[in-house]
Scaffold this active site. Structure first.
Site, PDB file in Angstrom:
ATOM      1  N   GLN A  10      16.461  16.329  -3.954  1.00  0.00           N
ATOM      2  CA  GLN A  10      15.659  15.127  -3.808  1.00  0.00           C
ATOM      3  C   GLN A  10      14.179  15.402  -3.584  1.00  0.00           C
ATOM      4  O   GLN A  10      13.801  16.256  -2.773  1.00  0.00           O
ATOM      5  CB  GLN A  10      16.234  14.252  -2.682  1.00  0.00           C
ATOM      6  CG  GLN A  10      17.652  13.826  -2.978  1.00  0.00           C
ATOM      7  CD  GLN A  10      18.269  12.865  -1.990  1.00  0.00           C
ATOM      8  OE1 GLN A  10      19.461  12.893  -1.740  1.00  0.00           O
ATOM      9  NE2 GLN A  10      17.453  11.977  -1.419  1.00  0.00           N
TER      10      GLN A  10
ATOM     11  N   GLY B 116      10.777  10.555  -1.747  1.00  0.00           N
ATOM     12  CA  GLY B 116      11.784   9.794  -1.007  1.00  0.00           C
ATOM     13  C   GLY B 116      11.332   9.519   0.420  1.00  0.00           C
ATOM     14  O   GLY B 116      11.779   8.571   1.053  1.00  0.00           O
TER      15      GLY B 116
ATOM     16  N   HIS C  51      14.306  12.604  -8.438  1.00  0.00           N
ATOM     17  CA  HIS C  51      15.529  13.127  -7.805  1.00  0.00           C
ATOM     18  C   HIS C  51      16.460  13.665  -8.897  1.00  0.00           C
ATOM     19  O   HIS C  51      16.607  13.036  -9.958  1.00  0.00           O
ATOM     20  CB  HIS C  51      16.284  11.990  -7.104  1.00  0.00           C
ATOM     21  CG  HIS C  51      15.748  11.593  -5.769  1.00  0.00           C
ATOM     22  ND1 HIS C  51      14.710  12.232  -5.119  1.00  0.00           N
ATOM     23  CD2 HIS C  51      16.122  10.567  -4.966  1.00  0.00           C
ATOM     24  CE1 HIS C  51      14.475  11.631  -3.964  1.00  0.00           C
ATOM     25  NE2 HIS C  51      15.318  10.617  -3.824  1.00  0.00           N
TER      26      HIS C  51
ATOM     27  N   ARG D  39      -3.661  -3.449   9.669  1.00  0.00           N
ATOM     28  CA  ARG D  39      -4.765  -2.482   9.512  1.00  0.00           C
ATOM     29  C   ARG D  39      -5.206  -2.381   8.048  1.00  0.00           C
ATOM     30  O   ARG D  39      -6.319  -1.944   7.762  1.00  0.00           O
ATOM     31  CB  ARG D  39      -4.381  -1.113  10.073  1.00  0.00           C
ATOM     32  CG  ARG D  39      -3.284  -0.393   9.366  1.00  0.00           C
ATOM     33  CD  ARG D  39      -3.031   1.002   9.992  1.00  0.00           C
ATOM     34  NE  ARG D  39      -1.953   1.675   9.278  1.00  0.00           N
ATOM     35  CZ  ARG D  39      -0.664   1.376   9.441  1.00  0.00           C
ATOM     36  NH1 ARG D  39      -0.335   0.452  10.340  1.00  0.00           N
ATOM     37  NH2 ARG D  39       0.275   1.988   8.747  1.00  0.00           N
TER      38      ARG D  39
ATOM     39  N   CYS E  92      17.729   5.090  -3.460  1.00  0.00           N
ATOM     40  CA  CYS E  92      17.287   5.666  -4.740  1.00  0.00           C
ATOM     41  C   CYS E  92      18.306   6.651  -5.297  1.00  0.00           C
ATOM     42  O   CYS E  92      18.605   6.656  -6.495  1.00  0.00           O
ATOM     43  CB  CYS E  92      15.947   6.356  -4.565  1.00  0.00           C
ATOM     44  SG  CYS E  92      15.822   7.355  -3.084  1.00  0.00           S
TER      45      CYS E  92
ATOM     46  N   THR F  41       0.820  -1.228   0.000  1.00  0.00           N
ATOM     47  CA  THR F  41       0.000   0.000   0.000  1.00  0.00           C
ATOM     48  C   THR F  41       0.849   1.272   0.000  1.00  0.00           C
ATOM     49  O   THR F  41       0.328   2.360  -0.207  1.00  0.00           O
ATOM     50  CB  THR F  41      -0.909   0.039   1.254  1.00  0.00           C
ATOM     51  OG1 THR F  41      -0.051  -0.021   2.413  1.00  0.00           O
ATOM     52  CG2 THR F  41      -1.864  -1.144   1.272  1.00  0.00           C
TER      53      THR F  41
ATOM     54  N   ARG G 156      22.136  -3.763   2.819  1.00  0.00           N
ATOM     55  CA  ARG G 156      22.949  -3.253   1.704  1.00  0.00           C
ATOM     56  C   ARG G 156      24.453  -3.336   1.971  1.00  0.00           C
ATOM     57  O   ARG G 156      25.243  -3.501   1.051  1.00  0.00           O
ATOM     58  CB  ARG G 156      22.613  -1.781   1.439  1.00  0.00           C
ATOM     59  CG  ARG G 156      21.236  -1.564   0.836  1.00  0.00           C
ATOM     60  CD  ARG G 156      20.962  -0.110   0.596  1.00  0.00           C
ATOM     61  NE  ARG G 156      19.567   0.127   0.250  1.00  0.00           N
ATOM     62  CZ  ARG G 156      18.928   1.264   0.471  1.00  0.00           C
ATOM     63  NH1 ARG G 156      19.570   2.277   1.058  1.00  0.00           N
ATOM     64  NH2 ARG G 156      17.660   1.409   0.142  1.00  0.00           N
TER      65      ARG G 156
ATOM     66  N   ALA H 282       3.974   3.957  -1.317  1.00  0.00           N
ATOM     67  CA  ALA H 282       4.280   4.516  -2.647  1.00  0.00           C
ATOM     68  C   ALA H 282       5.149   3.558  -3.453  1.00  0.00           C
ATOM     69  O   ALA H 282       4.894   3.301  -4.640  1.00  0.00           O
ATOM     70  CB  ALA H 282       4.975   5.872  -2.481  1.00  0.00           C
ATOM     71  N   VAL H 283       6.177   2.967  -2.817  1.00  0.00           N
ATOM     72  CA  VAL H 283       7.076   2.056  -3.549  1.00  0.00           C
ATOM     73  C   VAL H 283       6.357   0.748  -3.876  1.00  0.00           C
ATOM     74  O   VAL H 283       6.438   0.241  -4.995  1.00  0.00           O
ATOM     75  CB  VAL H 283       8.365   1.789  -2.736  1.00  0.00           C
ATOM     76  CG1 VAL H 283       9.188   0.679  -3.383  1.00  0.00           C
ATOM     77  CG2 VAL H 283       9.193   3.064  -2.613  1.00  0.00           C
TER      78      VAL H 283
HETATM   79  C1  2RA Z   1      15.045   9.840   0.455  1.00  0.00           C
HETATM   80  N1  2RA Z   1      16.766   8.441  -0.517  1.00  0.00           N
HETATM   81  O1  2RA Z   1      15.016  10.407  -0.629  1.00  0.00           O
HETATM   82  C2  2RA Z   1      15.924   8.631   0.652  1.00  0.00           C
HETATM   83  C3  2RA Z   1      15.093   7.407   0.959  1.00  0.00           C
HETATM   84  N2  2RA Z   1      14.208   7.067  -0.095  1.00  0.00           N
HETATM   85  O2  2RA Z   1      14.368  10.201   1.447  1.00  0.00           O
END
Ligand code: 2RA
Length: 336
Positions: free
Chosen positions: A159, A163, A245, A39, A132, A11, A99, A13-14
């Protein structure tokens, strides 16, 4: 052969973008399961695959899948990703939890797909999706490194609010409306009001004065390019845009470089769209990069600060696509 795919955190955004990308790329899905928190369980989500009921996550509900895409927090991934991978599925985690683990591949397919073949030992197959900001930068840095050798990298980022998830985009929209309609402007997602502002603070400040976001760009660029000692300095800034971005990048190269030679390399680079015709005011922008799979690259020019070993460029990529959902699906495509 078609794959049984699960999206956990469907649910957000990603997560939503992962479902869209699976369909846009005609990933061979035999069954799509959408999992979320308690929920959200029971709600129905409209998708290009039709209406799908959201299920509350459990390892049991995904352990028989072929691919599990995680769009969840680092804590959630730490708690559950290993158990899912041990049960069989290929797990691709969008969080930062794994990572920096030497045993876990961190992959941008256009750059280091070969890292996919590294098995995770007995623990099944768990692959980390990069931050990202890193993914969008390395799509251009990878080919430039292969052609000219990277000696040092300086990145300044602009950005988007996506994000910080759907909540970040909502705060941009609601608070900008408040500002324009004369109502008080507040902030909860970001450290300060974002409308008509810039915030040079993404994630927590570290002892060395950089934020964790800025250090992620350094750590992850080194790992993906296989350059553990590459000097990388990043300044990460939040700006009032929705979901693309942008990054101003300066590199010093090992071999001499010219803007023309760099443009030729970038024009042929996978995942890159060279957008560089300043005479006609054509260059990368969130307006044109949003919704595109490719990262826009332009403003390519020799940077005399480093003599004939210097190059400047400007990149712009959709944070939810190449920055997250697209890259995750491209990693899953490596297994087809
Ligand atoms: C941001 N790169 O843009 C970080 C996490 N998505 O908030």
């Amino acid at each position: 052969a078609p794959r049984r795919v699960a999206v956990v955190g469907a649910t957000g955004a990603v997560g939503r973008e992962m479902v869209e990308v699976l369909h846009r790329r005609s990933f061979p899905v035999s069954e799509l399961r959408l999992l979320a928190s308690g929920r959200s369980a029971g709600k129905v989500m409209e998708t290009p695959y039709g209406a799908i009921a959201l299920q509350e996550f459990s390892v049991d509900r995904v352990k028989d899948c072929d691919v599990v895409l995680l769009a969840v927090s680092g804590d959630f991934a730490k708690a559950h990703a290993p158990a899912i991978a041990a049960a069989g599925p290929l797990v691709i985690d969008n969080s930062s939890a794994f990572r920096y683990d030497a045993d876990i591949p961190l992959i941008v397919p256009e750059i280091n797909a070969a890292a996919f073949d590294v098995s995770n030992g007995g623990g099944g197959r768990l692959i980390a999706n990069p931050n990202c900001t890193t993914a969008i930068a390395v799509v251009a840095l990878g080919p430039l490194h292969r052609a000219f050798g990277l000696k040092r990298v300086i990145v300044s980022t602009y950005q988007a609010t996506s994000g910080a998830g759907a909540e970040g985009m909502a705060e941009l929209e609601e608070q900008t409306r408040n500002r324009l309609e004369g109502r008080p402007v507040t902030n909860s997602v970001f450290h300060h009001p974002i409308p008509f502002n810039l915030i040079p603070h993404i994630d927590a400040f570290q002892e060395n004065g950089y934020t964790k976001e800025e250090m992620k760009v350094t750590w992850e660029t080194r790992k993906i390019l296989g350059l553990p000692d590459l000097p990388v300095s990043c300044t990460a800034v939040r700006i009032p845009t929705y979901r693309a971005h942008s990054e101003a990048i300066t590199i010093e190269t090992i071999e001499p470089v010219t803007a023309e030679a760099a443009r030729r390399v970038l024009a042929d680079a996978a995942g890159v769209k060279l957008v560089d015709d300043t005479a006609n005011a054509v260059y990368p922008m969130p307006l044109t990069a949003t919704g595109q799979f490719d990262v826009e690259v332009g403003r390519v020019r020799n940077n005399p600060v480093f003599g004939d070993h210097g190059l400047d460029l400007f990149v712009c990529g959709d944070q939810l696509l190449k920055g997250a959902a697209l890259n995750a699906v491209q990693i899953a495509e490596l297994d087809l």
